[in-house]
Design an enzyme around this catalytic site. Sequence first.
Site, PDB file in Angstrom:
ATOM      1  N   GLY A  14     -27.407  12.848  27.612  1.00  0.00           N
ATOM      2  CA  GLY A  14     -28.346  12.055  28.587  1.00  0.00           C
ATOM      3  C   GLY A  14     -29.594  13.135  28.650  1.00  0.00           C
ATOM      4  CB  SER A 144     -24.508  14.556  43.418  1.00  0.00           C
ATOM      5  OG  SER A 144     -25.101  13.731  44.456  1.00  0.00           O
ATOM      6  CE1 TYR A 157     -24.343   9.047  41.381  1.00  0.00           C
ATOM      7  CE2 TYR A 157     -24.708  10.012  43.632  1.00  0.00           C
ATOM      8  CZ  TYR A 157     -25.069  10.099  42.094  1.00  0.00           C
ATOM      9  OH  TYR A 157     -25.632  11.097  41.824  1.00  0.00           O
TER      10      TYR A 157
END
Length: 256
Positions: A14, A144, A157
Amino acid sequence: MGISLRGMTAFVTGASSGIGRATAEALAREGVRLLMCSRDATKLPSDDECKAWGAEASYGFALDVSRKDEIDRALAALPADWKNVDILINNAGKARGLAKLWGDDPEHWDEMIDTNIKGMLWMTRAFMPGMVERGRGHIVNIGSTAGYWPYANGAVYCGTKAAEKAITEALKLDATGTPVRITSVDPGMVHTAFSEVRFSGDKERAAKVYEGLTPLSAEDVADAILYAVTRPLHVNIHNILLTSVDQGNSTTFHRR
Ligand code: 8X3
């Protein structure tokens, strides 16, 4: 003082934007051989750009890490001198949608689970055996704050990032007894295309996420990744949880 990364092969997934691109640049500045993938290879930093940053060499290719069939094909097609990776940054990831679970789009679930969890697993499965065999390597997964503190409308998520946290911790245990290092770098709100992707290109809605506060930048996160990978080889940074000073947890912010 950290160790030199000069000549090591570092692979950033990415790498065309956001944290991935900033990390690619930070690693290039350390003189690595830079391997990069993105769904759209035309958006990756060019060879000239990488060399100008300081990379010893670079190689970019198209890959959607959520597609197992594509991974097999793309990795088999890598030139021989790009097959051995010393540092793998499992960065490719995304959020799609922000809605109550029962009204959420299950296609978004697949996208997030297949990229954030399965993509990370497949890439680790592809490169970790070589690291163990060669007696050196480092895998950095991007987690995260969402994996620590789930929030309303983000069940899937947050679930993928909680999975990332648990998988990385367990992988560290599996890696104990080998010299391979395992790290999770876990940012809070970062100003990238993250929210635009989450809201399917709705720029106005995305801009509101960052309104009135100073979020982390992609470079702030790249800096944390660089810290982890440049520690002396006997040091394993398990995780780095970072937010801007305006963020307390997933839902506590100071907006001016
Ligand atoms: C951080 C994203 O939505 O928790 O990965 O700010 S969010």
